[in-house]
Design a protein around this motif. Sequence first.
Motif, PDB file in Angstrom:
ATOM      1  N   ALA A 151      46.390  52.050  42.086  1.00 19.00           N
ATOM      2  CA  ALA A 151      45.506  51.706  42.994  1.00 19.00           C
ATOM      3  C   ALA A 151      44.495  51.176  42.074  1.00 19.00           C
ATOM      4  N   LEU A 152      44.012  51.867  40.920  1.00 24.27           N
ATOM      5  CA  LEU A 152      42.977  51.393  39.962  1.00 24.27           C
ATOM      6  C   LEU A 152      43.540  50.034  39.322  1.00 24.27           C
ATOM      7  N   PHE A 153      44.773  50.047  38.774  1.00 23.09           N
ATOM      8  CA  PHE A 153      45.307  49.034  38.169  1.00 23.09           C
ATOM      9  C   PHE A 153      45.074  47.837  39.091  1.00 23.09           C
ATOM     10  N   GLY A 154      45.355  47.698  40.325  1.00 22.99           N
ATOM     11  CA  GLY A 154      45.469  46.654  41.331  1.00 22.99           C
ATOM     12  C   GLY A 154      43.834  46.313  41.515  1.00 22.99           C
ATOM     13  N   PHE A 155      43.096  47.252  41.833  1.00 21.22           N
ATOM     14  CA  PHE A 155      41.604  46.968  42.021  1.00 21.22           C
ATOM     15  C   PHE A 155      40.926  46.308  40.833  1.00 21.22           C
ATOM     16  N   CYS A 156      41.439  46.577  39.465  1.00 21.26           N
ATOM     17  CA  CYS A 156      40.772  46.176  38.437  1.00 21.26           C
ATOM     18  C   CYS A 156      41.436  44.516  38.293  1.00 21.26           C
ATOM     19  N   ALA A 157      42.590  44.319  38.542  1.00 20.64           N
ATOM     20  CA  ALA A 157      43.212  43.258  38.481  1.00 20.64           C
ATOM     21  C   ALA A 157      42.578  42.034  39.587  1.00 20.64           C
ATOM     22  N   MET A 158      42.460  42.654  40.727  1.00 19.85           N
ATOM     23  CA  MET A 158      41.957  41.764  41.599  1.00 19.85           C
ATOM     24  C   MET A 158      40.263  41.263  41.318  1.00 19.85           C
ATOM     25  N   LEU A 159      39.640  42.144  40.816  1.00 26.99           N
ATOM     26  CA  LEU A 159      38.228  41.926  40.762  1.00 26.99           C
ATOM     27  C   LEU A 159      38.065  41.110  39.370  1.00 26.99           C
ATOM     28  N   LEU A 160      39.157  40.958  38.466  1.00 26.48           N
ATOM     29  CA  LEU A 160      39.230  40.208  37.206  1.00 26.48           C
ATOM     30  C   LEU A 160      39.647  38.779  37.767  1.00 26.48           C
ATOM     31  N   PHE A 161      40.486  38.799  38.594  1.00 23.92           N
ATOM     32  CA  PHE A 161      40.941  37.549  38.858  1.00 23.92           C
ATOM     33  C   PHE A 161      40.111  36.650  39.817  1.00 23.92           C
ATOM     34  N   ASN A 162      39.193  37.494  40.634  1.00 27.02           N
ATOM     35  CA  ASN A 162      38.325  37.026  41.444  1.00 27.02           C
ATOM     36  C   ASN A 162      37.085  36.307  40.409  1.00 27.02           C
ATOM     37  N   PHE A 163      37.001  37.001  39.321  1.00 27.49           N
ATOM     38  CA  PHE A 163      35.864  36.316  38.551  1.00 27.49           C
ATOM     39  C   PHE A 163      36.613  35.188  37.610  1.00 27.49           C
ATOM     40  N   ALA A 164      37.970  35.482  37.034  1.00 24.82           N
ATOM     41  CA  ALA A 164      38.179  34.588  36.096  1.00 24.82           C
ATOM     42  C   ALA A 164      38.911  33.167  36.687  1.00 24.82           C
ATOM     43  N   LEU A 165      39.445  33.229  37.914  1.00 25.72           N
ATOM     44  CA  LEU A 165      40.022  31.954  38.597  1.00 25.72           C
ATOM     45  C   LEU A 165      38.761  31.065  38.910  1.00 25.72           C
ATOM     46  N   PRO A 166      37.869  31.295  39.656  1.00 24.87           N
ATOM     47  CA  PRO A 166      36.749  30.512  39.954  1.00 24.87           C
ATOM     48  C   PRO A 166      36.232  29.908  38.509  1.00 24.87           C
ATOM     49  N   TYR A 167      36.000  30.874  37.448  1.00 27.39           N
ATOM     50  CA  TYR A 167      35.571  30.489  36.031  1.00 27.39           C
ATOM     51  C   TYR A 167      36.498  29.422  35.615  1.00 27.39           C
ATOM     52  N   LEU A 168      37.855  29.570  35.448  1.00 27.60           N
ATOM     53  CA  LEU A 168      38.472  28.526  34.891  1.00 27.60           C
ATOM     54  C   LEU A 168      38.803  27.389  35.830  1.00 27.60           C
ATOM     55  N   ALA A 185      46.741  41.559  43.476  1.00 27.06           N
ATOM     56  CA  ALA A 185      47.845  42.433  44.212  1.00 27.06           C
ATOM     57  C   ALA A 185      49.105  42.278  43.724  1.00 27.06           C
ATOM     58  N   ALA A 186      49.451  40.962  43.703  1.00 24.44           N
ATOM     59  CA  ALA A 186      50.951  40.493  43.359  1.00 24.44           C
ATOM     60  C   ALA A 186      51.324  41.147  41.846  1.00 24.44           C
ATOM     61  N   VAL A 207      45.992  47.796  50.808  1.00 24.00           N
ATOM     62  CA  VAL A 207      44.550  48.181  51.619  1.00 24.00           C
ATOM     63  C   VAL A 207      43.469  47.662  50.778  1.00 24.00           C
ATOM     64  N   ILE A 208      43.324  47.833  49.459  1.00 27.79           N
ATOM     65  CA  ILE A 208      42.545  47.235  48.672  1.00 27.79           C
ATOM     66  C   ILE A 208      42.234  45.905  48.877  1.00 27.79           C
ATOM     67  N   ALA A 209      43.245  44.983  48.782  1.00 31.31           N
ATOM     68  CA  ALA A 209      43.128  43.623  48.792  1.00 31.31           C
ATOM     69  C   ALA A 209      42.480  43.335  50.238  1.00 31.31           C
ATOM     70  N   LEU A 212      38.963  43.754  50.210  1.00 30.77           N
ATOM     71  CA  LEU A 212      37.977  43.024  49.420  1.00 30.77           C
ATOM     72  C   LEU A 212      37.972  41.799  50.169  1.00 30.77           C
ATOM     73  N   MET A 213      38.921  41.185  50.800  1.00 31.83           N
ATOM     74  CA  MET A 213      38.865  39.967  51.430  1.00 31.83           C
ATOM     75  C   MET A 213      37.874  39.877  52.862  1.00 31.83           C
ATOM     76  N   LEU A 214      38.015  41.176  53.398  1.00 31.41           N
ATOM     77  CA  LEU A 214      37.157  41.545  54.532  1.00 31.41           C
ATOM     78  C   LEU A 214      35.722  41.619  53.995  1.00 31.41           C
ATOM     79  N   ALA A 215      35.359  42.353  52.831  1.00 27.41           N
ATOM     80  CA  ALA A 215      34.038  42.391  52.246  1.00 27.41           C
ATOM     81  C   ALA A 215      33.589  40.695  51.919  1.00 27.41           C
ATOM     82  N   TYR A 216      34.487  39.813  51.587  1.00 25.92           N
ATOM     83  CA  TYR A 216      33.976  38.584  50.844  1.00 25.92           C
ATOM     84  C   TYR A 216      33.621  37.861  52.370  1.00 25.92           C
ATOM     85  N   ALA A 217      34.358  38.181  53.453  1.00 21.53           N
ATOM     86  CA  ALA A 217      34.084  37.534  54.524  1.00 21.53           C
ATOM     87  C   ALA A 217      32.683  37.971  55.147  1.00 21.53           C
ATOM     88  N   PHE A 218      32.323  39.159  54.747  1.00 22.17           N
ATOM     89  CA  PHE A 218      30.916  39.631  55.132  1.00 22.17           C
ATOM     90  C   PHE A 218      29.661  39.402  54.173  1.00 22.17           C
TER      91      PHE A 218
END
Length: 366
Positions: A151-168, A185-186, A207-209, A212-218
Amino acid sequence: MIITKIKQTRLYHHVLKLGDFFPVIFFFGGFLWDALTIGRNVAYSDLITFFVYLCIAAAILFTIGSPRFILSDASKLSPWAAKIHKRLYWENLPYFLLQFLFGNLLSSLFILYFKSSNHWLAWAMSIILGILLVANEYLEDKYKQLTLSWALFGFCAMLLFNFALPYLMGSIHAVWFYLSTLLGAAAAYGLYKKTPNHDGSIWPVGVIAALLMLAYAFDMIPPVPLVKRDIAVGYAINKVDGNYQLSQQPSNWWVFWRNASSDLYVAPGQRVYCFSSVFAPNGLKTRLYHVWQFHDKKAGWQTKSRVGFTLSGGRYNGFRGYTYKTDLQAGEWRVNVETENDKTVAVHEFSVKAESSTSTPYIQVY
């Protein structure tokens, strides 16, 4: 002799008691270190470091899922095998390393998201990250229940990709957030399926993914990698030698911790300027909007104008822009800095009094 023993016993007791606070002490020490080393902006080197942490964590999780001869429980081995195991391997080492790596990732991501937060919904997300960061210091034994590790690995991976992909990609379009969340998540799911034993459960990552997407929508997720630098309101603005000079209402003498007041004295027909600077990585171009809102006691916040300007990333101290409005009625006002897809970058609240200011303006240089 007896007194000495009593003193030693008390000292030992106090040391043990202090030991309960070591995780919190280490947390704040590590947090301070990350805050100083990451700096005001995010560089490619920071992202590379975070991805290295994530790759090492992935390698450890894969190793833990390998045949039990490597990470077997010494209590289940024969006496001679247990001795060999004790000499060649410390069974808690991989879990300690996971705790260290996830702690570093959560600490760094917490700082990045906190820097990008400027309204209460985004702060809520930062608080959740902060709670996880503190809790991580007390979860060493729980890492052996690998569901938490996944769960923590997936959470960290998602947050990091959330930051890195728009950056790149140089874009903060919503599609990049949703895509980066699915990529994170993948990555966790793919690693889980590749490990030999599939210990623990991977379903919390899904569930975390979704959360996160629900939190982004709000609008709970700040529009990373944009980071608010400054936002202020004043009476006049001039550009001198490449710098903006904003004339602001000086604060009262007893408000010693800031130079400018959030109370503006505005004469009829007088302009009020809002200045903002927002950091964006090099190559990122988008439009930002200053949304001027007045608070109606019955109807709540009412939008009076929405003025946009183009942001071009790359400047260390942030891209600077300003808008103005005339004939502001007395009462409570705020200016929201928003992206094209209505995500909030910054919020600045101030009050307007319908009378001319008699104070000498305070000049702030940006």
